[in-house]
Motif scaffolding. Structure first.
Motif, mmCIF file in Angstrom:
data_model
loop_
_atom_site.group_PDB
_atom_site.id
_atom_site.type_symbol
_atom_site.label_atom_id
_atom_site.label_comp_id
_atom_site.label_asym_id
_atom_site.label_seq_id
_atom_site.Cartn_x
_atom_site.Cartn_y
_atom_site.Cartn_z
ATOM 1 N N PHE A 198 -3.412 1.840 -3.690
ATOM 2 C CA PHE A 198 -3.054 3.211 -3.319
ATOM 3 C C PHE A 198 -4.283 4.074 -3.058
ATOM 4 O O PHE A 198 -5.340 3.883 -3.643
ATOM 5 C CB PHE A 198 -2.103 3.850 -4.337
ATOM 6 N N VAL B 273 1.501 9.237 -8.043
ATOM 7 C CA VAL B 273 1.698 7.795 -7.865
ATOM 8 C C VAL B 273 1.796 7.114 -9.221
ATOM 9 O O VAL B 273 2.703 6.303 -9.472
ATOM 10 C CB VAL B 273 0.558 7.177 -7.031
ATOM 11 N N LEU C 30 -2.628 -2.185 -10.277
ATOM 12 C CA LEU C 30 -2.911 -1.116 -9.327
ATOM 13 C C LEU C 30 -4.381 -1.142 -8.938
ATOM 14 O O LEU C 30 -5.256 -1.230 -9.803
ATOM 15 C CB LEU C 30 -2.587 0.246 -9.942
ATOM 16 N N GLY D 122 -6.925 1.316 -6.856
ATOM 17 C CA GLY D 122 -7.110 2.589 -6.178
ATOM 18 C C GLY D 122 -8.419 2.632 -5.418
ATOM 19 O O GLY D 122 -9.324 1.826 -5.656
ATOM 20 N N THR E 133 -5.662 2.118 5.246
ATOM 21 C CA THR E 133 -4.512 1.201 5.262
ATOM 22 C C THR E 133 -4.650 0.174 6.372
ATOM 23 O O THR E 133 -4.450 -1.031 6.164
ATOM 24 C CB THR E 133 -3.210 2.003 5.439
ATOM 25 N N LYS F 111 3.847 5.935 3.065
ATOM 26 C CA LYS F 111 2.995 7.108 2.974
ATOM 27 C C LYS F 111 3.811 8.308 2.526
ATOM 28 O O LYS F 111 5.051 8.307 2.603
ATOM 29 C CB LYS F 111 2.313 7.394 4.309
ATOM 30 N N ILE G 31 0.840 -1.202 0.000
ATOM 31 C CA ILE G 31 0.000 0.000 0.000
ATOM 32 C C ILE G 31 0.873 1.249 0.000
ATOM 33 O O ILE G 31 1.842 1.346 0.763
ATOM 34 C CB ILE G 31 -0.919 0.040 1.241
ATOM 35 N N ILE G 32 0.503 2.222 -0.837
ATOM 36 C CA ILE G 32 1.060 3.566 -0.750
ATOM 37 C C ILE G 32 -0.115 4.531 -0.650
ATOM 38 O O ILE G 32 -1.130 4.362 -1.338
ATOM 39 C CB ILE G 32 1.971 3.904 -1.946
ATOM 40 N N ARG G 33 0.010 5.528 0.229
ATOM 41 C CA ARG G 33 -1.116 6.456 0.415
ATOM 42 C C ARG G 33 -0.612 7.823 0.849
ATOM 43 O O ARG G 33 0.508 7.950 1.393
ATOM 44 C CB ARG G 33 -2.111 5.927 1.449
ATOM 45 N N LEU H 76 -0.415 -3.450 -6.106
ATOM 46 C CA LEU H 76 -0.145 -2.224 -5.364
ATOM 47 C C LEU H 76 -1.460 -1.495 -5.149
ATOM 48 O O LEU H 76 -2.144 -1.119 -6.111
ATOM 49 C CB LEU H 76 0.825 -1.320 -6.123
ATOM 50 N N LEU I 250 7.778 4.365 -3.674
ATOM 51 C CA LEU I 250 7.389 3.303 -4.600
ATOM 52 C C LEU I 250 8.533 2.326 -4.843
ATOM 53 O O LEU I 250 8.323 1.110 -4.933
ATOM 54 C CB LEU I 250 6.933 3.922 -5.930
#
Length: 404
Positions: free
Chosen positions: A234, A244, A257, A259, A190, A209, A178-180, A232, A221
């Motif tokens: 996000f 992103v 991805l 989202g 998350t 993050k 996870i990226i946020r 992934l 990333l």
């Protein structure tokens, strides 16, 4: 003060209003009692949020027109007062306090802004016993033990976590990262996705993050790429969602991805070049969460069709229906006021909202809200969500063939 009053029509009353007879404490239908007064706080003068604010205003107008056209509430019209709070907690509280001390005190507050605004107004609405519908929740805005008159309309982080994990399980995914952006809601998402997926045997291999002000998220990333997740996930809105996608492309990372709803509502995602990325290789692997009601369907439910027609009549649909909760807020408020037999007592209206049967009031964004004495969160089940490829937005919906 900008007031929108939609006249009471003489059509047959809605089922929810007809169920309440003339024994109401405010007097029966046609008794000349007070209207159901609603206050809508929206950031109309905040440039980044103006389209969303206009969307919510037009959605509220559409619902008010629907209810009033069908007899109003207990034979009285709904009166809608729209106030610009400029995305300022101080302004929101000031305007709310002015409304609550006026001769036309609202029984219901609808506030269409960020969680800091929710945090700012809830102490006052609790003190004054005003039924409150929030579009951006806080840690306790849906907790009736702390905020008995407050109800969250947006999907909770728990509901989102459950929907993400149902999607990954259906695709036989075993690992994700996870990226946020670093906001309370994205951080909550998350935690919930990680928790729900762990229960399903799906493992998080990492989470990163970044500040909302960041212009480059490639380092975060790159760290996640090294952990080789199958997917992934996000969470980001607006320009950060684009950063992103740019970062993934810069790393030549060929990863699926997923989202969240903020991603699919971001103009950079749903607009073609030069202002957006729609149709470019950067979105090839992207699918994002949308509410089922915001994904076009020729046979969509009548409340969704009514919402779209009503918003067009009220001035247009400048943003996705993902930010049109105000329609549901008005419908829920009207049904609860009718059930409670009052257009003025916020505490009684809130108690009635809590007892509304799921799917009873004909709401549009979610077809069913599952409020209870234990939770004032919307609590939609996974069937209320769908994951879709980004498309242009037509009439507030994704996937409309008219966009092609």
């Amino acid at each position: 003060m900008r007031r929108v009053v939609i006249a009471l029509a003489t059509a047959t009353a809605l089922a929810v209003t007809a169920a309440c007879g003339s024994s109401s404490g405010d007097g029966g239908p046609g008794s000349g009692g007070d209207p159901l007064r609603l206050l809508l706080l929206a950031p109309t003068s905040a440039p980044a949020l103006a389209n969303n604010a206009t969307n919510e205003i037009n959605a509220a107008k559409a619902a008010v027109a629907t209810v009033n056209r069908n007899g109003g509430v207990l034979g009285r019209p709904i009166e809608l007062d729209v106030q610009d709070e400029a995305n300022s907690a101080t302004t929101a509280v000031t305007k709310l306090n002015a409304a609550l001390t006026s001769t036309s005190k609202p029984a219901v507050l609808i506030q269409a802004d960020s969680s800091p605004i929710t945090s700012a107004v809830l102490p006052l609405t609790k003190q004054k016993k005003v039924t409150t519908f929030n579009f951006a929740q806080t840690a306790d805005s849906g907790d009736p033990s702390k905020n008995p008159y407050s109800f969250d309309l947006a999907a909770s982080t728990s509901s989102i976590g459950s929907a993400f994990c149902a999607e990954m399980k259906a695709k036989n995914i075993k690992t994700f990262a996870i990226i946020r952006n670093d906001t309370p809601f994205a951080n909550g998402e998350t935690d919930e996705v990680t928790k729900h997926c762990q229960a399903e045997g799906i493992t998080s291999v990492g989470a990163e993050k970044f500040a909302v002000s960041s212009l480059d998220v490639t380092p975060q990333l790159s760290s996640l790429q090294a952990k080789n997740p199958e997917v992934l996930v996000f969470f980001a809105y607006g320009a950060p969602a684009g950063y992103v996608l740019q970062g993934v492309n810069r790393l030549a990372w060929n990863v699926p991805l997923l989202g969240d709803g903020a991603v699919i509502a971001s103009p950079v995602v749903t607009t073609p070049p030069p202002t957006g990325m729609l149709g470019t290789p950067m979105e090839t692997n992207l699918r994002a969460m949308a509410y089922a009601s915001t994904a076009y369907s020729p046979g969509q439910p009548q409340p969704v069709s009514d919402l779209i027609a009503g918003m067009k009549a009220a001035g247009g649909i400048p943003a996705p229906l993902t930010v049109a909760y105000a329609y549901d807020a008005v419908i829920l408020a009207a049904a609860a006021a009718a059930a409670a037999g009052t257009t003025t007592d916020g505490a009684k209206i809130a108690a009635a909202v809590e007892k509304l049967p799921p799917g009873g009031p004909k709401t549009a964004i979610f077809s069913s809200y599952r409020f209870s004495s234990a939770s004032h969160a919307a609590n939609p089940d996974p069937s209320q969500f769908t994951f879709i490829k980004p498309t242009a937005v037509v009439d507030g919906q994704f996937g409309n063939p008219a966009a092609s």
